[in-house]
Scaffold this motif. Structure first.
Motif, mmCIF file in Angstrom:
data_model
loop_
_atom_site.group_PDB
_atom_site.id
_atom_site.type_symbol
_atom_site.label_atom_id
_atom_site.label_comp_id
_atom_site.label_asym_id
_atom_site.label_seq_id
_atom_site.Cartn_x
_atom_site.Cartn_y
_atom_site.Cartn_z
ATOM 1 N N ASP A 26 34.570 22.722 -14.856
ATOM 2 C CA ASP A 26 35.795 23.513 -14.950
ATOM 3 C C ASP A 26 36.919 22.760 -15.650
ATOM 4 O O ASP A 26 37.952 23.341 -15.982
ATOM 5 C CB ASP A 26 36.242 23.966 -13.561
ATOM 6 N N TYR A 27 36.728 21.468 -15.884
ATOM 7 C CA TYR A 27 37.722 20.660 -16.585
ATOM 8 C C TYR A 27 37.200 20.160 -17.936
ATOM 9 O O TYR A 27 37.796 19.280 -18.533
ATOM 10 C CB TYR A 27 38.124 19.455 -15.738
ATOM 11 N N ALA A 28 36.088 20.721 -18.401
ATOM 12 C CA ALA A 28 35.475 20.201 -19.635
ATOM 13 C C ALA A 28 35.034 21.341 -20.542
ATOM 14 O O ALA A 28 34.687 22.432 -20.082
ATOM 15 C CB ALA A 28 34.287 19.312 -19.294
ATOM 16 N N THR A 29 35.050 21.065 -21.851
ATOM 17 C CA THR A 29 34.547 21.993 -22.860
ATOM 18 C C THR A 29 33.487 21.278 -23.677
ATOM 19 O O THR A 29 33.704 20.150 -24.141
ATOM 20 C CB THR A 29 35.669 22.463 -23.796
ATOM 21 N N VAL A 30 32.327 21.919 -23.853
ATOM 22 C CA VAL A 30 31.257 21.333 -24.671
ATOM 23 C C VAL A 30 31.568 21.611 -26.142
ATOM 24 O O VAL A 30 31.641 22.767 -26.572
ATOM 25 C CB VAL A 30 29.884 21.930 -24.293
ATOM 26 N N LEU A 31 31.753 20.554 -26.911
ATOM 27 C CA LEU A 31 32.013 20.686 -28.346
ATOM 28 C C LEU A 31 30.709 20.748 -29.136
ATOM 29 O O LEU A 31 30.609 21.478 -30.117
ATOM 30 C CB LEU A 31 32.876 19.527 -28.829
ATOM 31 N N GLU A 32 29.742 19.970 -28.717
ATOM 32 C CA GLU A 32 28.399 19.995 -29.291
ATOM 33 C C GLU A 32 27.452 19.214 -28.368
ATOM 34 O O GLU A 32 27.909 18.379 -27.588
ATOM 35 C CB GLU A 32 28.386 19.397 -30.702
ATOM 36 N N TYR A 41 18.383 -4.182 -22.847
ATOM 37 C CA TYR A 41 17.541 -2.990 -22.798
ATOM 38 C C TYR A 41 18.264 -1.808 -22.181
ATOM 39 O O TYR A 41 18.013 -0.663 -22.547
ATOM 40 C CB TYR A 41 16.257 -3.305 -22.018
ATOM 41 N N ARG A 42 19.170 -2.060 -21.266
ATOM 42 C CA ARG A 42 19.907 -0.964 -20.639
ATOM 43 C C ARG A 42 20.938 -0.386 -21.607
ATOM 44 O O ARG A 42 21.222 0.798 -21.584
ATOM 45 C CB ARG A 42 20.594 -1.443 -19.367
ATOM 46 N N ARG A 43 21.502 -1.212 -22.463
ATOM 47 C CA ARG A 43 22.502 -0.716 -23.419
ATOM 48 C C ARG A 43 21.854 -0.039 -24.610
ATOM 49 O O ARG A 43 22.456 0.769 -25.286
ATOM 50 C CB ARG A 43 23.364 -1.883 -23.911
ATOM 51 N N ASN A 44 20.607 -0.408 -24.884
ATOM 52 C CA ASN A 44 19.908 0.154 -26.032
ATOM 53 C C ASN A 44 18.564 0.727 -25.597
ATOM 54 O O ASN A 44 17.512 0.220 -25.971
ATOM 55 C CB ASN A 44 19.691 -0.929 -27.102
ATOM 56 N N PRO A 45 18.571 1.755 -24.753
ATOM 57 C CA PRO A 45 17.314 2.295 -24.258
ATOM 58 C C PRO A 45 16.495 2.931 -25.371
ATOM 59 O O PRO A 45 17.032 3.464 -26.326
ATOM 60 C CB PRO A 45 17.759 3.349 -23.236
ATOM 61 N N GLU A 46 15.170 2.843 -25.235
ATOM 62 C CA GLU A 46 14.287 3.477 -26.199
ATOM 63 C C GLU A 46 14.207 4.977 -25.889
ATOM 64 O O GLU A 46 14.456 5.427 -24.781
ATOM 65 C CB GLU A 46 12.894 2.853 -26.104
ATOM 66 N N GLY A 47 13.805 5.755 -26.837
ATOM 67 C CA GLY A 47 13.616 7.190 -26.579
ATOM 68 C C GLY A 47 14.435 8.035 -27.530
ATOM 69 O O GLY A 47 15.171 7.535 -28.379
ATOM 70 N N ASN A 48 14.277 9.353 -27.403
ATOM 71 C CA ASN A 48 14.982 10.285 -28.269
ATOM 72 C C ASN A 48 16.345 10.589 -27.678
ATOM 73 O O ASN A 48 16.447 11.247 -26.646
ATOM 74 C CB ASN A 48 14.156 11.571 -28.408
ATOM 75 N N ARG A 49 17.379 10.151 -28.344
ATOM 76 C CA ARG A 49 18.730 10.356 -27.847
ATOM 77 C C ARG A 49 19.434 11.450 -28.648
ATOM 78 O O ARG A 49 19.239 11.573 -29.846
ATOM 79 C CB ARG A 49 19.519 9.049 -27.917
ATOM 80 N N MET A 50 20.268 12.206 -27.955
ATOM 81 C CA MET A 50 21.001 13.289 -28.599
ATOM 82 C C MET A 50 22.499 13.036 -28.467
ATOM 83 O O MET A 50 22.970 12.575 -27.432
ATOM 84 C CB MET A 50 20.626 14.627 -27.962
ATOM 85 N N LYS A 51 23.222 13.374 -29.517
ATOM 86 C CA LYS A 51 24.668 13.209 -29.509
ATOM 87 C C LYS A 51 25.305 14.380 -28.779
ATOM 88 O O LYS A 51 24.971 15.550 -29.016
ATOM 89 C CB LYS A 51 25.201 13.129 -30.936
ATOM 90 N N VAL A 52 26.256 14.062 -27.869
ATOM 91 C CA VAL A 52 26.992 15.072 -27.115
ATOM 92 C C VAL A 52 28.475 14.780 -27.237
ATOM 93 O O VAL A 52 28.899 13.620 -27.130
ATOM 94 C CB VAL A 52 26.592 15.061 -25.626
ATOM 95 N N ARG A 53 29.284 15.836 -27.469
ATOM 96 C CA ARG A 53 30.730 15.678 -27.511
ATOM 97 C C ARG A 53 31.366 16.640 -26.520
ATOM 98 O O ARG A 53 31.049 17.827 -26.495
ATOM 99 C CB ARG A 53 31.273 15.942 -28.918
ATOM 100 N N LEU A 54 32.261 16.092 -25.684
ATOM 101 C CA LEU A 54 32.972 16.888 -24.698
ATOM 102 C C LEU A 54 34.475 16.723 -24.874
ATOM 103 O O LEU A 54 34.935 15.655 -25.289
ATOM 104 C CB LEU A 54 32.613 16.450 -23.268
ATOM 105 N N LEU A 55 35.233 17.768 -24.539
ATOM 106 C CA LEU A 55 36.684 17.669 -24.437
ATOM 107 C C LEU A 55 37.006 17.788 -22.951
ATOM 108 O O LEU A 55 36.736 18.822 -22.329
ATOM 109 C CB LEU A 55 37.373 18.783 -25.224
ATOM 110 N N VAL A 56 37.567 16.722 -22.382
ATOM 111 C CA VAL A 56 37.765 16.640 -20.939
ATOM 112 C C VAL A 56 39.250 16.598 -20.615
ATOM 113 O O VAL A 56 40.014 15.866 -21.258
ATOM 114 C CB VAL A 56 37.051 15.394 -20.361
ATOM 115 N N ASP A 57 39.644 17.364 -19.622
ATOM 116 C CA ASP A 57 41.041 17.422 -19.175
ATOM 117 C C ASP A 57 41.499 16.039 -18.706
ATOM 118 O O ASP A 57 40.758 15.312 -18.042
ATOM 119 C CB ASP A 57 41.169 18.429 -18.031
ATOM 120 N N LYS A 58 42.724 15.669 -19.036
ATOM 121 C CA LYS A 58 43.260 14.351 -18.685
ATOM 122 C C LYS A 58 43.321 14.130 -17.181
ATOM 123 O O LYS A 58 43.195 12.998 -16.711
ATOM 124 C CB LYS A 58 44.649 14.165 -19.300
#
Length: 317
Positions: free
Chosen positions: A291-297, A227-244
């Motif tokens: 400051d180390y991340a860019t939101v792609l979507e 249940y923790r790996r597959n939570p119920e509810g409305n999920r949204m996809k997020v993509r980030l570009l993060v500094d190494k």
């Protein structure tokens, strides 16, 4: 005695320990645990039976000790005794207060069956182990709350709780507890809420009252991780570009916030998430390394992040 027979003796002794500690032990599970064939396990069980141990069951089902049969106390190795000391130190720092007293009593029983030399070992070494814990201390309104929750899971009966949200809204809930887990310095219940008709997480220290009911669960449940790996509810996809340079500091938290994919590129790590906390939790977490991340979507996350930064800036200028 050659190495083969020593290994067999160790394995047979370990199988006997398993039989003492569990109601049913399957041959397949024992074979996987000791990395031997099932046929070898059958022979080991036969060895125990020939030694006079009354084992109930047969190949293909499971084995157990005859009800009422008692064995002498198990003898512990020096390595096992040392592991008890370390575990006790960890429990003192990280266990929930409703479990602490019970664990202390259990450890006293363990100490009582140790050899004198092992008790002496504990006395000399336990002061040389320290565990430092900086988590905030929480006070529960209910005594023995986690044992109560675990009993309801074992009995498959519903719980009635009075719960206070982060906004201090108090409500009465009837829940069917799936399990408990410790994460980010707090204990939680994963449960099916009969009011919301959905799975919810409840922070244990926010439970004001709790009582077991005689009402059985309305359905069967799997393991808590299902249940923790597959939570119920409305999920949204997020993509980030993060500094190494910052990625190593996100090793645990990124999984908590729904990481599904991580790809290393020349510009950094591209992280993909599926999250239900797009409105509050996710942007507040993101701001800790923004400051180390860019939101792609999505674009809406950029807007929420900017709004949050404006509020913070206005409050502290």
């Amino acid at each position: 005695m050659n190495d083969h027979y020593l290994k067999k003796l160790d394995r047979v002794t370990a199988i006997l320990t398993q039989l003492q500690s569990k109601p049913i032990v399957r041959a397949q599970d024992l074979a996987e645990k000791f990395d031997v064939s099932i046929r070898t396990i059958y022979r080991d069980v036969k060895t125990l039976e020939n030694a006079g141990i009354p084992i109930v069951g047969e190949a293909g089902s499971g084995y157990s000790l005859m009800d009422g049969y008692k064995l002498p106390p198990v003898m512990f190795t020096k390595e096992e005794v040392l592991s008890f000391i370390t575990a006790e130190k960890l429990m003192q720092r990280f266990s929930h207060q409703s479990l602490g007293t019970h664990y202390q009593t259990a450890m006293e029983k363990v100490r009582s069956v140790l050899k004198y030399s092992d008790r002496n070992l504990i006395q000399h070494i336990e002061k040389q182990i320290a565990v430092f814990n900086y988590r905030p201390k929480t006070e529960d309104s209910v005594k023995n709350i986690i044992p109560t929750i675990l009993e309801s899971i074992a009995e498959k009966n519903q719980l009635s709780i009075e719960y206070k949200t982060v906004d201090s809204i108090v409500s009465q809930r009837t829940i069917e507890a799936v399990g408990v887990f410790f994460e980010f310095n707090y204990w939680y219940i994963m449960a099916f809420c009969t009011l919301r008709k959905d799975f919810r997480q409840f922070r244990v220290d926010r439970i004001l009252q709790i009582s077991k009911t005689q009402n059985p669960f309305s359905q069967e449940y799997g393991q808590i991780n299902d249940y923790r790996r597959n939570p119920e509810g409305n999920r949204m996809k997020v993509r980030l570009l993060v500094d190494k340079k910052i990625i190593g500091h996100l090793s645990n938290s990124k999984k908590y916030y729904g990481l599904t994919e991580e790809i290393e590129t020349d510009k950094g790590f591209e992280l993909t998430f599926e999250t239900e906390w797009i409105d509050e939790g996710f942007p507040r977490w993101l701001i800790t390394f923004a400051d180390y991340a860019t939101v792609l979507e999505p674009e809406s996350l950029r807007t929420k992040l900017n709004d949050l930064l404006i509020k913070i800036s206005a409050k502290h200028t």
